[in-house]
Design a protein around this motif. Structure first.
Motif, PDB file in Angstrom:
ATOM      1  N   THR A   1      40.215  43.154  30.783  1.00  0.00           N
ATOM      2  CA  THR A   1      41.704  42.659  31.155  1.00  0.00           C
ATOM      3  C   THR A   1      42.278  42.992  32.275  1.00  0.00           C
ATOM      4  O   THR A   1      42.754  42.313  33.140  1.00  0.00           O
ATOM      5  CB  THR A   1      42.342  42.987  29.877  1.00  0.00           C
ATOM      6  OG1 THR A   1      41.791  42.653  28.698  1.00  0.00           O
ATOM      7  CG2 THR A   1      43.649  42.392  30.151  1.00  0.00           C
ATOM      8  N   ALA A   2      41.848  44.281  32.755  1.00  0.00           N
ATOM      9  CA  ALA A   2      42.447  44.856  33.956  1.00  0.00           C
ATOM     10  C   ALA A   2      41.841  44.056  35.020  1.00  0.00           C
ATOM     11  O   ALA A   2      42.418  43.880  35.936  1.00  0.00           O
ATOM     12  CB  ALA A   2      42.327  46.519  33.942  1.00  0.00           C
ATOM     13  N   MET A   3      40.508  44.029  35.026  1.00  0.00           N
ATOM     14  CA  MET A   3      39.721  43.335  36.136  1.00  0.00           C
ATOM     15  C   MET A   3      40.330  42.067  36.274  1.00  0.00           C
ATOM     16  O   MET A   3      40.692  41.464  37.455  1.00  0.00           O
ATOM     17  CB  MET A   3      38.306  43.336  35.851  1.00  0.00           C
ATOM     18  CG  MET A   3      37.484  42.487  36.999  1.00  0.00           C
ATOM     19  SD  MET A   3      35.623  42.577  36.389  1.00  0.00           S
ATOM     20  CE  MET A   3      35.594  41.473  35.531  1.00  0.00           C
ATOM     21  N   ASP A   4      40.409  41.150  35.485  1.00  0.00           N
ATOM     22  CA  ASP A   4      40.972  39.771  35.226  1.00  0.00           C
ATOM     23  C   ASP A   4      42.255  39.572  35.547  1.00  0.00           C
ATOM     24  O   ASP A   4      42.651  38.735  36.591  1.00  0.00           O
ATOM     25  CB  ASP A   4      40.718  39.142  33.979  1.00  0.00           C
ATOM     26  CG  ASP A   4      39.371  38.609  33.756  1.00  0.00           C
ATOM     27  OD1 ASP A   4      38.311  38.908  34.452  1.00  0.00           O
ATOM     28  OD2 ASP A   4      39.099  38.386  32.582  1.00  0.00           O
ATOM     29  N   ALA A   5      43.183  40.456  35.025  1.00  0.00           N
ATOM     30  CA  ALA A   5      44.723  40.376  35.544  1.00  0.00           C
ATOM     31  C   ALA A   5      44.611  40.775  37.295  1.00  0.00           C
ATOM     32  O   ALA A   5      45.503  40.145  37.812  1.00  0.00           O
ATOM     33  CB  ALA A   5      45.658  41.565  34.966  1.00  0.00           C
ATOM     34  N   SER A   6      43.896  41.775  37.819  1.00  0.00           N
ATOM     35  CA  SER A   6      44.028  42.122  39.104  1.00  0.00           C
ATOM     36  C   SER A   6      43.319  40.939  39.890  1.00  0.00           C
ATOM     37  O   SER A   6      43.830  40.725  41.164  1.00  0.00           O
ATOM     38  CB  SER A   6      43.075  43.170  39.545  1.00  0.00           C
ATOM     39  OG  SER A   6      43.630  44.389  38.731  1.00  0.00           O
ATOM     40  N   ALA A   7      42.247  40.280  39.562  1.00  0.00           N
ATOM     41  CA  ALA A   7      41.554  39.097  40.193  1.00  0.00           C
ATOM     42  C   ALA A   7      42.796  37.771  40.324  1.00  0.00           C
ATOM     43  O   ALA A   7      42.753  37.233  41.306  1.00  0.00           O
ATOM     44  CB  ALA A   7      40.624  38.630  39.417  1.00  0.00           C
ATOM     45  N   ALA A   8      43.540  37.728  39.216  1.00  0.00           N
ATOM     46  CA  ALA A   8      44.583  36.722  39.094  1.00  0.00           C
ATOM     47  C   ALA A   8      45.446  37.152  40.366  1.00  0.00           C
ATOM     48  O   ALA A   8      46.148  36.312  41.118  1.00  0.00           O
ATOM     49  CB  ALA A   8      45.465  36.814  37.897  1.00  0.00           C
ATOM     50  N   VAL A   9      46.069  38.378  40.526  1.00  0.00           N
ATOM     51  CA  VAL A   9      46.833  38.732  41.431  1.00  0.00           C
ATOM     52  C   VAL A   9      46.276  38.374  42.864  1.00  0.00           C
ATOM     53  O   VAL A   9      47.054  38.000  43.870  1.00  0.00           O
ATOM     54  CB  VAL A   9      47.376  40.297  41.418  1.00  0.00           C
ATOM     55  CG1 VAL A   9      48.035  40.795  42.244  1.00  0.00           C
ATOM     56  CG2 VAL A   9      48.168  40.455  40.062  1.00  0.00           C
ATOM     57  N   ALA A  10      45.212  38.989  43.035  1.00  0.00           N
ATOM     58  CA  ALA A  10      44.228  38.630  44.155  1.00  0.00           C
ATOM     59  C   ALA A  10      44.237  37.334  44.630  1.00  0.00           C
ATOM     60  O   ALA A  10      44.436  36.995  45.938  1.00  0.00           O
ATOM     61  CB  ALA A  10      43.065  39.349  44.257  1.00  0.00           C
ATOM     62  N   LEU A  11      44.124  36.532  43.593  1.00  0.00           N
ATOM     63  CA  LEU A  11      44.093  34.966  43.936  1.00  0.00           C
ATOM     64  C   LEU A  11      45.126  34.248  44.129  1.00  0.00           C
ATOM     65  O   LEU A  11      45.270  32.909  44.523  1.00  0.00           O
ATOM     66  CB  LEU A  11      43.251  34.350  42.871  1.00  0.00           C
ATOM     67  CG  LEU A  11      41.683  34.527  42.826  1.00  0.00           C
ATOM     68  CD1 LEU A  11      41.162  33.940  41.370  1.00  0.00           C
ATOM     69  CD2 LEU A  11      41.116  33.992  43.900  1.00  0.00           C
ATOM     70  N   GLY A  12      46.304  34.812  44.004  1.00  0.00           N
ATOM     71  CA  GLY A  12      47.856  34.632  44.021  1.00  0.00           C
ATOM     72  C   GLY A  12      48.123  33.435  42.806  1.00  0.00           C
ATOM     73  O   GLY A  12      48.980  32.566  42.895  1.00  0.00           O
ATOM     74  N   LYS A  13      47.451  33.993  41.670  1.00  0.00           N
ATOM     75  CA  LYS A  13      47.725  33.033  40.471  1.00  0.00           C
ATOM     76  C   LYS A  13      48.916  33.831  39.726  1.00  0.00           C
ATOM     77  O   LYS A  13      49.010  34.970  39.532  1.00  0.00           O
ATOM     78  CB  LYS A  13      46.617  33.187  39.478  1.00  0.00           C
ATOM     79  CG  LYS A  13      45.314  32.552  39.974  1.00  0.00           C
ATOM     80  CD  LYS A  13      45.346  31.028  40.106  1.00  0.00           C
ATOM     81  CE  LYS A  13      44.389  30.198  40.758  1.00  0.00           C
ATOM     82  NZ  LYS A  13      44.302  28.629  40.751  1.00  0.00           N
TER      83      LYS A  13
END
Length: 146
Positions: A94-106
């Motif tokens: 969950t932490a990895m996916d949430a951080s990826a969303a932030v990095a992708l600007g989602k």
């Protein structure tokens, strides 16, 4: 307008079904995607695709490659990400996916129980909205369409 929402978080409870049912009851025009919810398939996908691996490390390495591929494709196509940090299960993915969303600007809605306020304070500040339960997340989704 239809939205695609990526549901990131643990796959052991029925929280995704709750989100989907409540969105459907409100007739929200949303398509939901997310990680592979069949835990055995997720763990074995590497060997399913490229064959038996020489040990547990390599089995996990192979599976993670295909799980990461799936997540990246679906998350990049998503309009919004909801990441649930539950009370019971380990939350690394969950932490990895949430951080990826932030990095992708989602745009990101973070669901986290009160006891995780301190542990998730930085991630919560990066999210567009932070709520404590699925009902609040549904209200946030509904507001997009109001």
């Amino acid at each position: 307008m239809r939205l695609t929402v990526y549901l990131a978080g643990e796959i052991h409870s029925s929280w995704r079904d709750e989100i989907k049912e409540k969105a459907a009851a409100l007739k929200l025009p949303i398509d939901f995607v997310g990680p592979q919810e069949n835990h055995d398939r997720s763990d074995n996908i590497g060997e399913e695709i490229i064959g038996e691996q020489p040990g547990p490390f390599y089995k996990d390495w192979a599976a993670s490659s295909f799980n990461n591929l799936r997540t990246e494709v679906l998350m990049q196509k998503a309009d919004l990400v909801i990441a649930l940090f539950g009370e019971k299960y380990k939350q690394w993915n969950t932490a990895m996916d949430a951080s990826a969303a932030v990095a992708l600007g989602k745009p990101l809605i973070l669901i986290r129980p009160e006891q995780h306020i301190h542990a998730l304070k930085e991630l919560s500040r990066k999210a567009n909205a932070t709520v404590e339960n699925c009902d609040q997340a549904i209200k946030a989704l509904k507001y997009i369409f109001d």
